[in-house]
Design a protein around this motif. Structure first.
Motif, PDB file in Angstrom:
ATOM      1  N   THR A 102      -6.574  41.996  38.081  1.00 32.15           N
ATOM      2  CA  THR A 102      -5.756  41.211  37.446  1.00 32.15           C
ATOM      3  C   THR A 102      -4.735  40.414  38.226  1.00 32.15           C
ATOM      4  O   THR A 102      -3.786  39.761  37.843  1.00 32.15           O
ATOM      5  N   ASP A 148      -1.266  36.632  29.629  1.00 29.27           N
ATOM      6  CA  ASP A 148      -2.496  36.456  28.602  1.00 29.27           C
ATOM      7  C   ASP A 148      -3.917  36.894  29.096  1.00 29.27           C
ATOM      8  O   ASP A 148      -4.543  37.400  28.280  1.00 29.27           O
ATOM      9  N   ARG A 150      -4.158  38.726  31.606  1.00 29.49           N
ATOM     10  CA  ARG A 150      -4.309  40.099  31.987  1.00 29.49           C
ATOM     11  C   ARG A 150      -4.678  40.977  30.615  1.00 29.49           C
ATOM     12  O   ARG A 150      -5.384  41.796  30.938  1.00 29.49           O
ATOM     13  N   GLN A 151      -4.147  40.444  29.446  1.00 27.99           N
ATOM     14  CA  GLN A 151      -4.397  41.329  28.346  1.00 27.99           C
ATOM     15  C   GLN A 151      -5.930  41.037  28.030  1.00 27.99           C
ATOM     16  O   GLN A 151      -6.540  42.236  27.671  1.00 27.99           O
ATOM     17  N   VAL A 192      -7.472  43.888  30.266  1.00 27.76           N
ATOM     18  CA  VAL A 192      -7.176  45.172  29.716  1.00 27.76           C
ATOM     19  C   VAL A 192      -8.114  45.606  28.495  1.00 27.76           C
ATOM     20  O   VAL A 192      -8.576  46.678  28.450  1.00 27.76           O
ATOM     21  N   GLU A 193      -8.270  44.547  27.649  1.00 29.81           N
ATOM     22  CA  GLU A 193      -9.002  44.856  26.527  1.00 29.81           C
ATOM     23  C   GLU A 193     -10.650  45.270  26.880  1.00 29.81           C
ATOM     24  O   GLU A 193     -11.194  46.029  26.342  1.00 29.81           O
ATOM     25  N   VAL A 215      -0.394  47.062  33.387  1.00 34.50           N
ATOM     26  CA  VAL A 215      -2.004  47.152  33.166  1.00 34.50           C
ATOM     27  C   VAL A 215      -2.276  48.530  33.732  1.00 34.50           C
ATOM     28  O   VAL A 215      -3.054  49.029  32.648  1.00 34.50           O
TER      29      VAL A 215
END
Ligand SMILES: Nc1ncnc2c1ncn2[C@@H]1O[C@H](COP(=O)(O)OP(=O)(O)OP(=O)(O)O)[C@@H](O)[C@H]1O
Ligand SMILES: Nc1ncnc2c1ncn2[C@@H]1O[C@H](COP(=O)(O)OP(=O)(O)OP(=O)(O)O)[C@@H](O)[C@H]1O
Ligand SMILES: [Mg+2]
Ligand SMILES: [Mg+2]
Lengths: 261, 232
Positions: free
Chosen positions: B180, B186, B188-189, B192-193, B214
């Motif tokens: 990341t 945004d 990064r999310q 993460v998912e 993170v």
């Protein structure tokens, strides 16, 4: 799930070749498996071409063995085969892409004829089918089909090299020997040729030995690398490991002398 | 349950022969076990050897001692000693690696570059393309870029292509080197998912995450490389 160790396609044992006093290759041993691409790198005069010519049965080594997994006898010494058998091997199972297209093409025969020739040598007779295969292959190596009746001497270097590749691959070889396949070409032409080679080698599942002094070529094409110096193999291993974490002093020098590969 | 990765007594030292044989000891006597469904975050200051460890797990670097045992199919493979053809099979089927920088063939379109690892496993072009498109979409790579070669993409776009390529196959093991670093919140999310999804399906993840948020979102534990610093 255990798998039986596969038998190699090519096995080289203790290969040494001398030209008079010069020892061009010294005690080289390795195995090559189906679908595997081996890159051979090293400075000029380190014995790469000599090794390749010994492996492809064009040059009998002073000592050592070259064995190939033949369709009829399994693993057999290529220099122990009868001449017609060896010739058949060279025409069907093997392909050779020379650095200089002049060594691999018939410059006065039409381009289509060059590709068709290997098919005819292996017994294809039906004119329409042979011509069809030849044009298919010219198309696959991105050669313009309206040039099929022109002789290669009217082609550019990059086109000649692609024609050489088509001529070799038309018989669906299991093993291809390449000596500096992108040498002597413009950088942009080299790049296209490399993309093409990489795609074809993977798609057809061909094994290959690629001699080059361009490390970037090996990064793209080779699974495994062999680094040669003064006729000896100084380091061997997974391509990216040898390039990113070279262990031998000479390999470190080789890798550090290019900007980024 | 047998671990996915078991590292025993690993040591890495670089010897720079072109620089008077200078030695850079990085780590030694390093042990690490990673189980299915867990995420281990490598931790420590710059230069402590996080990337070197990750690369050693992938057999991109050659450790000087120790073993890296990886569960591949039903066998355990020592990545340090394995033949190149075995390492390549492990990389095709078992270990995914997202490097810090994109390194694909400069001239092939992004969608193809992302689909390539699936194609290498024999998935047909259409299905591989769909999966690649899905990932690029989830990572907000503009659709107009998919048919272009990534060479001209921005740093963040390239990294997302790289991440998509790493996640396109459901590898049992994922190695992530600062995935990341070049991304905004945004994006990064999205990453993460993906990581949480991989854990959910039972993947073991080893990662370097310099972003605290993170790391806290994905990591089950932190592995501090300073505990294994090699004596100079
Ligand atoms: N036909 C020959 N007769 C005598 N010596 C030869 C012959 N062919 C090659 N040599 C010598 O053998 C050594 C190895 O040559 P070879 O052509 O195998 O090197 P190479 O690694 O392919 O080099 P390059 O990268 O320049 O093509 C060199 O010292 C060369 O001069
Ligand atoms: N291929 C290499 N050849 C020589 N030295 C290397 C190589 N790769 C890493 N090193 C050295 O090993 C040490 C550890 O580097 P590494 O990249 O693993 O650190 P890191 O913890 O990932 O750092 P960062 O957080 O800055 O990415 C450094 O001193 C580095 O210079
Ligand atoms: Mg040569
Ligand atoms: Mg790092």
């Amino acid at each position: 799930m255990t798998e039986a160790a596969p038998s190699p396609l090519l096995r080289v044992t203790g290969l040494t070749h001398r030209y008079g006093e010069i020892v061009a290759c010294r005690d080289i041993s390795f195995e090559l498996f189906a679908r595997e691409v081996l890159g051979v790198v090293g400075e000029s005069g380190s014995g790469k071409t000599t090794l390749l010519n010994c492996c492809s049965a064009h040059l009998e080594p002073t000592a050592g063995r070259v064995e190939y997994d033949t369709r009829t006898h399994g693993l057999a010494d290529v220099f122990g085969l009868r001449e017609p058998e060896r010739r058949m091997l060279m025409r069907t199972d093997w392909g050779v892409v020379h650095q200089n297209p002049r060594d691999g093409l018939r410059m006065d025969v039409t381009a289509g004829g060059n590709v068709a020739e290997r098919l005819i040598m292996t017994g294809a007779r039906h004119y329409g089918r042979v011509r069809g295969e030849a044009t298919t292959w010219m198309d696959r190596v991105e050669l313009e089909l309206d040039r099929v009746d022109d002789p290669p001497k009217t082609y550019t270097g990059g086109m000649q090299q692609r024609l050489q590749i088509a001529r070799n691959l038309v018989t669906k070889p299991r093993l291809v020997f390449m000596d500096e396949p992108t040498g002597g070409l413009d950088v942009s032409v080299q790049a296209r040729l490399l993309d093409l080679l990489r795609g074809l080698v993977r798609e057809l599942g061909i094994a290959a030995i690629v001699v080059t002094h361009d490390l970037a070529v090996t990064r793209l094409l080779a699974d495994r690398l062999m680094v040669m110096r003064r006729g000896e193999v100084v380091e061997t291993g997974l391509t990216d490991q040898v390039l990113d974490d070279p262990q031998n002093p000479y390999t470190q020098l080789l890798v550090s002398s290019v900007l980024q590969v | 349950m047998e671990p996915l990765i078991e590292v025993r007594g690993l040591a890495k030292t670089f010897t720079l022969h072109t620089q008077k044989g200078a030695r850079i000891p990085v780590f030694e006597k390093l042990d690490l076990v990673v189980h299915a469904g867990e995420c281990v975050a490598l931790y420590g200051p710059s230069g402590c050897g996080k990337s070197s460890l990750l690369r050693s797990l992938y057999a991109n670097y050659l450790p000087q001692a120790g073993e890296v045992l990886v569960r591949h199919r039903d066998a355990r493979i020592d990545m340090v000693k394995a033949e190149p053809s075995t390492v390549l099979a492990v990389r095709r089927e078992t270990i995914g690696y997202v490097s810090q920088f994109l390194r694909v063939i400069p001239r092939i379109p992004a969608l193809e570059a992302v689909a390539e690892p699936l194609r290498a496993l024999g998935t047909d072009a259409e299905a591989a393309g769909r999966r690649a498109a899905d990932l690029l979409g989830r990572l907000n790579v503009p659709e107009g870029l998919w048919s272009l070669a990534p060479a001209t993409f921005s740093g963040g776009e390239q990294q997302r292509v790289n991440i998509a390529r790493g996640f396109v196959v459901d590898y049992p093991i994922m190695l992530l080197d600062e995935p990341t670093a070049a991304l905004d919140a945004d994006n990064r999310q999205g990453v993460v998912e993906l990581i949480l999804g991989a854990k959910e399906r039972g993947a073991g993840v080893v990662g370097i995450f310099h972003d605290d948020e993170v790391r806290e979102a994905v990591a089950d534990r932190v592995f501090d490389l300073r505990d294994f610093a090699a004596a100079a």
